[in-house]
Every structure is written in C-alpha cells, then in structure tokens.
Design an enzyme around this catalytic site. Structure first.
Site, PDB file in Angstrom:
ATOM      1  NE  ARG A  77       1.722   5.187   1.464  1.00  0.00           N
ATOM      2  CZ  ARG A  77       1.188   4.182   0.753  1.00  0.00           C
ATOM      3  NH1 ARG A  77       1.986   3.371   0.069  1.00  0.00           N
ATOM      4  NH2 ARG A  77      -0.112   4.003   0.722  1.00  0.00           N
ATOM      5  CG  HIS A  81       1.405   2.371   5.522  1.00  0.00           C
ATOM      6  ND1 HIS A  81       0.377   1.972   4.679  1.00  0.00           N
ATOM      7  CD2 HIS A  81       1.451   3.726   5.415  1.00  0.00           C
ATOM      8  CE1 HIS A  81      -0.159   3.042   4.100  1.00  0.00           C
ATOM      9  NE2 HIS A  81       0.488   4.118   4.527  1.00  0.00           N
ATOM     10  CG  ASN A 109      -0.519  -1.514   3.521  1.00  0.00           C
ATOM     11  OD1 ASN A 109      -0.323  -0.308   3.623  1.00  0.00           O
ATOM     12  ND2 ASN A 109      -0.616  -2.310   4.579  1.00  0.00           N
ATOM     13  CG  HIS A 208       1.177  13.320   2.239  1.00  0.00           C
ATOM     14  ND1 HIS A 208      -0.199  13.342   2.360  1.00  0.00           N
ATOM     15  CD2 HIS A 208       1.547  12.035   2.491  1.00  0.00           C
ATOM     16  CE1 HIS A 208      -0.630  12.137   2.676  1.00  0.00           C
ATOM     17  NE2 HIS A 208       0.408  11.325   2.770  1.00  0.00           N
TER      18      HIS A 208
END
Length: 333
Positions: A77, A81, A109, A208
């Site tokens: 992640r 990001h 975040n 996910h």
C-alpha cells in the site's frame, strides 16, 4: 469465453516470470500527470554499486512479515500511495515538520499508512552497506514486490534507478488516491487519470486480497447497502459497531486474509466485498465478467496484477540527476 480464458491462463503460466521483457531495458514510462517520460530504469542498476541491495531488502521484508504478516499489505500500500500522487518518488515517506506538510496527514493516509519503520530499517542497513546509493523510492518498489511474493503472489522484474523527491503533495494525496466510497465510474476515472485501463484497475484492486481496513471506511456499507450478503454483514458488524470503534480492523478478504490469491474476486461474486468500491467491481456492471474470470482463473489474475504493478512502478520516476538519494527516508538531505 471459457476457452479463451483457459488458453490465456496457459500462456500466463509460461510467461509469469517474464511479465515484460521491456523492463530489462531503457523504456518510456507513464508519468502521474498522464504524459510519457523516458525512464532510465533497469533491474541491474545496483549490480556494481550495491550488488547485495536486493538481497538485503528481501531479507528484511521477510523478517518483517515473519513478525507481522499484515506488514506485507502495508508495504504494498505504501508503494501504491506513493506512486499515485507525484509518481514513484518516495514523497509519501516524507514526514511533516513545523515548516513542511507532506502526504502522510492527507485524509487517505492519516492514521492509516504503516510500515515506515520497516522502510527505515532497510534504508539504515543499505546506508551501512552502500552509503548514498540506494533510493527510498527503489526500496518501496522492491519491498512491495517481495511482500506480494512472500504471501503467495506473483513476482515481476522491478526496474531500478529511481531517485527521491524533495517535495510532497498534500493536495495530490487528497485528490488522486481512489476512495473506498467510489462508484465504478469514479474508480475507472481515477485510474484513467494515471493512464490505467479499466481492466488494469480491476487487476490492481486485487491487492485487497491481503490487508485490513478500519471500521470507518466500511461502516456505511455493512449497515446501509443492499448488495451485501446478510450473514457477512452481520459478521462484519462484530468488528464495526454503528457508533464508535472507527479504528477497529477487519480483514478486507475474510476468506484468506494473509494469502495473495483470487479469493477477493470470489467474495465479490458472493456479495462479500468489504468496501463499497470493491463490490462495485462486480455489482457495477461493466467489469463483472472480469471479476468472474479472475475468480475462476486466479493465475490469470496474478499475471495481470504483475503486469499492472510493473506499469505502476514506472509512474513518473525521478532519474539521472533529478531529486536526491535521501540518507533517511523521512526527510530530505
């Protein structure tokens, strides 16, 4: 359709470790603004200056996952990001100061991203072995790949040579990172902004299949939406009350929470997507067939995921004399 999918799976199994031959040479790469830049990345970038770099990263990633399997999803992640804002430049790692506001306090975040200490531990080890050579951006890219592999997912050739930014974008983190509340059209648009197709968006969403989510992000789905299995909704409500418990965690993939597989897509077919955006991949219409294919042929998902990750890792890298090689990932030199 089934015959085509079966043939494609056979091809995927043969080519999985090759993913993209272009990764081994100088190539054009996608920028976060939707234009193209010439990337000077290649997998052998550290072969002479820091030949042990990849082994060091892998060892410390494996150690981190042995202590906390959830860390694999966190490192993946972090890379996502990072790349979806300014490009893959480690801007997400820059901590706020009295005079600087970075991306970590942006809404997608804050109180959510983790794994910073693992990245700093890797950076510390590499600075000891090869001072000023390996960038934090490259650490993120390799750690994400190694995390996926460690949890049963595919590998892909990570081209190297990224440099670290001296800036970050609080506003970009708030606007460019896809929200878990988006409908299908919104998801497609958010990924198209980074030049990803709808098919690539569905493949990347398969991240996910590992990780956890805060109650705050799925409460409205389990209490208010109708395209959700009732037994599953009741189960999720044990993690997430109607009021309070915003930071309570639930596995995103309740079936195999720490295994990188195709169960995420089977869950969507069974109306067990945790986020509204997850369930939209099946219930929203145009991507439902792809969800079914990934559920039936998980090797196809892994192949497409690896290719999409390879593309994502080339979003607007800093190369050559751009940026810097940070000595500490959380601050500029």
């Amino acid at each position: 359709m089934a015959a085509i999918s079966q043939q494609r799976v056979k091809i995927c199994l043969v080519l999985l470790c090759l993913v993209s031959a272009s990764a081994y040479s100088t190539s054009s790469s996608t920028t976060s603004s939707g234009t193209l830049s010439i990337s000077l990345l290649n997998p052998l970038f550290y072969a002479i200056k820091c030949p042990q770099a990849l082994d060091t990263i892998k060892k410390l990633v494996m150690n981190a996952l042995a202590n906390d399997p959830r860390m694999g999803a966190s490192l993946l992640r972090l890379h996502f990001h990072d790349c979806f804002v300014q490009g893959c430049d480690a801007s997400v790692l820059l901590a706020d100061t009295g005079t600087f506001r970075g991306e970590q306090s942006a809404l997608p975040n804050v109180n959510s991203l983790r794994g910073f200490e693992v990245v700093e531990k890797i950076k510390y080890a590499l600075e000891h072995e090869c001072p000023g050579v390996v960038s934090c951006a490259d650490i993120l890219a390799v750690a994400a790949r190694d995390s996926v592999v460690a949890l049963g997912g595919p590998g892909w050739p990570v081209s190297l040579g990224r440099r670290d930014s001296t800036t970050a974008s609080f506003s970009g983190a708030n606007t460019d990172l896809p929200s878990p509340f988006l409908n299908l059209d919104g998801l497609i648009a958010a990924f198209q902004k980074k030049l990803f197709t709808a098919n690539e968006m569905v493949a990347l969403s398969g991240a996910h299949t590992i990780g956890r989510a805060r109650c705050l992000l799925f409460r409205s789905r389990i209490y208010n939406e109708t395209d959700i299995d009732s037994t599953y909704a009741n189960q999720m409500r044990t993690y997430c009350p109607k009021a309070g418990g915003d930071s309570n965690l639930s596995p995103i993939d309740i079936t195999t929470k720490d295994v990188f597989d195709g169960a995420y897509y089977t869950n969507l077919i069974n109306k067990k997507g945790l986020f509204h955006s997850d369930q939209q991949l099946f219930s929203g219409g145009s991507t439902a067939t792809q969800v079914k294919s990934y559920s039936t042929f998980p090797s196809l998902f892994k192949f497409d995921f690896a290719n999409a990750m390879l593309k994502m890792s080339n979003l607007s890298p800093l190369t050559g004399t751009q940026g810097q090689i940070r000595k500490v990932c959380s601050r500029v030199n």
